[in-house]
Write an enzyme that holds these catalytic residues in place. Structure first.
Site, PDB file in Angstrom:
ATOM      1  N   CYS A 114       0.824  -1.204   0.000  1.00  0.00           N
ATOM      2  CA  CYS A 114       0.000   0.000   0.000  1.00  0.00           C
ATOM      3  C   CYS A 114       0.867   1.267   0.000  1.00  0.00           C
ATOM      4  O   CYS A 114       1.570   1.544  -0.948  1.00  0.00           O
ATOM      5  CB  CYS A 114      -0.962  -0.055   1.186  1.00  0.00           C
ATOM      6  SG  CYS A 114      -2.358   1.056   1.111  1.00  0.00           S
ATOM      7  N   HIS A 115       0.834   2.038   1.076  1.00  0.00           N
ATOM      8  CA  HIS A 115       1.635   3.251   1.204  1.00  0.00           C
ATOM      9  C   HIS A 115       3.005   2.971   1.830  1.00  0.00           C
ATOM     10  O   HIS A 115       3.818   3.880   1.980  1.00  0.00           O
ATOM     11  CB  HIS A 115       0.900   4.290   2.052  1.00  0.00           C
ATOM     12  CG  HIS A 115      -0.316   4.862   1.397  1.00  0.00           C
ATOM     13  ND1 HIS A 115      -1.518   4.187   1.356  1.00  0.00           N
ATOM     14  CD2 HIS A 115      -0.521   6.031   0.747  1.00  0.00           C
ATOM     15  CE1 HIS A 115      -2.409   4.926   0.718  1.00  0.00           C
ATOM     16  NE2 HIS A 115      -1.835   6.047   0.330  1.00  0.00           N
TER      17      HIS A 115
END
Length: 185
Positions: A114-115
């Site tokens: 994800c991030h």
């Protein structure tokens, strides 16, 4: 599941706030089921808050140690869960940056979802890598010198002497987990 990875050690690192629950808990549980010894280190050690979809507080989990007390030489791989709050906080943590650099320089596996790749940008280790992430991180990665960004469930890249495994979001966790397990074999 078997203990086919018994003796392997994997470090999960997070901030103490805002961790995407499934991106921490599901890979951790999967690796444990394969016999991996897992450790969870957080910025300050102790209680860490998990979230569902970045905004809804969920349960808290305990990390065993603060990041300052950790050394990459004690582990075979590093896992960086996402969540915007976690990743944005972790990328500024000097100990998290140090650990990411140590894992990369030691030629070890780093997995980020994800991030999570934001930390790798701040650690200065993303250049030359082709990866995936949450779509909003793409431009940041390209500006940091990534060789490329691809929209796939999981991307494994071996460049600059170490292995990077990345995934886009919680929907990709099953294939993300499989890629980590395969890399540890």
């Amino acid at each position: 599941m078997s203990n086919q990875l018994a003796g392997k050690k994997v470090l999960f690192i997070t901030s103490n706030t805002g961790i995407e629950r499934d991106e921490l808990v599901k890979p951790l549980e999967t690796l444990k089921a394969h016999g991996v010894l897992v450790a969870h280190g957080s910025s300050d050690g102790g209680t860490t808050q998990t979230f569902v979809q970045d905004t809804e507080k969920d349960r808290t989990v305990e990390s065993q140690v603060a990041l300052a007390g950790l050394d990459a030489s004690d582990f075979d791989a590093l896992v960086i869960p996402g969540g915007t709050v976690n990743a944005d906080t972790l990328r500024l943590d000097e100990n998290a940056q140090r650990l990411a650099k140590e894992f990369a320089e030691s030629g070890k596996v780093i997995a980020a979802i994800c991030h999570g790749p934001w930390l790798l940008i701040n650690a200065g280790v993303i250049a030359g890598k082709t990866l995936t992430s949450y779509p909003s991180v793409r431009l940041d990665l390209e500006n940091a010198g990534a060789a490329g960004w691809i929209d796939v469930e999981v991307k494994q890249c071996q460049a600059n002497g170490w292995t990077l495994i990345t995934s886009r979001n919680p929907n990709d966790i099953p294939v993300f987990n499989d890629a980590i397990v395969a890399a540890l074999k």
